[in-house]
Motif scaffolding. Structure first.
Motif, PDB file in Angstrom:
ATOM      1  N   GLU A 253     -18.902  69.280  21.187  1.00 62.26           N
ATOM      2  CA  GLU A 253     -20.085  69.058  20.344  1.00 62.26           C
ATOM      3  C   GLU A 253     -20.920  67.872  20.809  1.00 62.26           C
ATOM      4  O   GLU A 253     -21.472  67.131  20.005  1.00 62.26           O
ATOM      5  N   SER A 254     -21.015  67.642  22.145  1.00 52.61           N
ATOM      6  CA  SER A 254     -21.809  66.485  22.597  1.00 52.61           C
ATOM      7  C   SER A 254     -23.250  66.804  22.945  1.00 52.61           C
ATOM      8  O   SER A 254     -24.007  65.886  23.220  1.00 52.61           O
ATOM      9  N   ARG A 304     -23.468  71.075  19.777  1.00 49.69           N
ATOM     10  CA  ARG A 304     -23.377  70.476  18.432  1.00 49.69           C
ATOM     11  C   ARG A 304     -23.680  71.512  17.363  1.00 49.69           C
ATOM     12  O   ARG A 304     -24.484  72.411  17.607  1.00 49.69           O
TER      13      ARG A 304
END
Ligand SMILES: C[S@@+](CC[C@H](N)C(=O)[O-])C[C@H]1O[C@@H](n2cnc3c(N)ncnc32)[C@H](O)[C@@H]1O
Length: 369
Positions: A253-254, A304
């Motif tokens: 989720e970066s 994300r």
């Protein structure tokens, strides 16, 4: 003495036809060594790429007048002659007379006789695949996917030399690829991962929005190409990294957006790579489909919540695109991206004859928040 353009073209074709050399590499290398004028260079390029694309059709043109298979070098001379006569608009006396000179002395009478007959006889093509000069499986596959008329129009469009489109920053990029980059809805300050980024065409286009782009690729020497294009385009917010997209070294989720511009069969870009149609096989497509699914599985967790996953390929096949699975927490983005896209299942497709671009497919998903 400077070798003539036809001799340079013949040397290139010998290596492509009989040694499996890549057309673009051979042409670049031979032209660099030669002292030909700009005009002759263009002629060599057209002869080599054209004869390679139209190889099957050229063989059909000559085979009507050939009783026993000629030696490999004579086969190449005949192809080159047939291409000039039938496709390049070269006057018959020049096409025949100067091409005959390329053959070994013992075969010149034979080549002369065959090419003269090619120049004067009409042909009844045995099939569309022969007329358009593609392997049967590619024609069959595209007819199944696109229907007869669009398949024929796409195949014919990919027999034309590609157009050149230049972006504002000077980077040469096909319009279809520009539309794919524009389908990534990045804005200033966001973080984007381009999983298969080399040579950096889409990464640098996305960075022009003001987003920061991590531009990853498996092959170190190709990541070098990204770095060079970052310098050339002055898109400093592109960060080239060597990384395997099936084992991405990034935290879950970066990224606001992840683009997977996946390795594919390239069946939408055959005009760009003259010899590609003779290399790619159905087994390659099957292998690529598995790799593409692997890339999606590994990349989806990096998005994300609320972010997007954009998947693209420069092929025309549904199996390499809209049939892939994504995790349940992704939903399809249904609105039409900018460009000449036609709907295709959960995604969008550009056909090569619609706007004179490469053929492309894009699918966009949003990860639920
Ligand atoms: C279609 S090209 C990318 C073109 C690029 N996005 C552009 O617009 O300039 C596909 C790229 O995927 C890379 N690739 C193949 N397997 C990969 C993997 N497992 N992980 C990351 N990149 C991979 C290839 O080296 C190739 O550069």
């Amino acid at each position: 003495m400077t070798p003539s353009a036809r001799l340079v073209a013949f040397r290139c074709l010998q290596r492509i036809d009989h040694e499996g050399a890549y057309a673009n590499l051979v042409v670049n290398a031979e032209l660099q060594r030669s002292k030909l004028s700009e005009r002759d260079r263009k002629f060599v390029t057209e002869l080599v790429y054209g004869t390679t694309r139209m190889r099957r059709a050229c063989d059909a043109l000559v085979d009507r007048f050939v009783a026993t298979e000629p030696s490999p070098e004579v086969r190449t001379v005949l192809r080159l002659g047939a291409y000039q006569l039938h496709y390049a608009g070269v006057a018959p006396h020049a096409a025949v007379g100067e091409t005959v000179e390329l053959a070994p002395k013992r075969a010149r009478g034979f080549v002369n006789a065959v090419l003269r007959r090619v120049s004067s006889a009409d042909i009844a093509w045995p099939s569309e695949a022969v007329r358009l000069s593609y392997p049967d499986w590619i024609v069959e596959r595209l007819v199944t996917e696109l229907g007869h008329d669009d398949a024929m129009a796409s195949l014919a469009a990919m027999n034309e030399a590609p157009t050149v489109t230049e972006r504002e920053d000077g980077y040469i990029q096909d319009l279809g690829s520009q539309w794919v980059a524009a389908a990534v809805p990045a804005v200033e300050g966001e973080l984007v991962l381009d999983v298969c980024a080399a040579p950096g065409g889409k990464a640098t286009a996305i960075a022009a929005t003001g987003a920061v782009v991590v531009a990853a690729d498996l092959q170190p020497q190709r990541v070098g190409l990204i770095a060079a294009n970052v310098v050339n385009t002055r898109q400093r917010a592109v960060l080239p990294v060597v990384a395997d997209g099936t084992l991405p070294p990034f935290a879950a989720e970066s990224f606001h957006h992840v683009l997977i511009d996946a390795p594919c069969s390239g069946l939408g870009t055959l005009r760009r790579r003259a010899d590609a149609r003779w290399r790619i096989t159905p087994a390659d497509v099957t292998e690529l489909v598995a790799l593409q699914q692997h890339l999606i599985d590994a990349s989806a967790p990096l998005v994300r919540p609320g972010g997007t996953l954009v998947y693209s390929v420069c092929t025309l096949l549904a199996d390499e695109s809209v049939h892939h699975r994504v995790p349940d927490d992704f939903e399809v983005i249904v609105d039409r991206p900018a460009g000449e896209w036609r709907p295709l299942g959960v995604g969008w497709r550009v056909l090569p004859h619609d706007a004179g671009t490469d053929g492309m497919i894009v699918v966009r998903y949003r990860k639920r928040s």
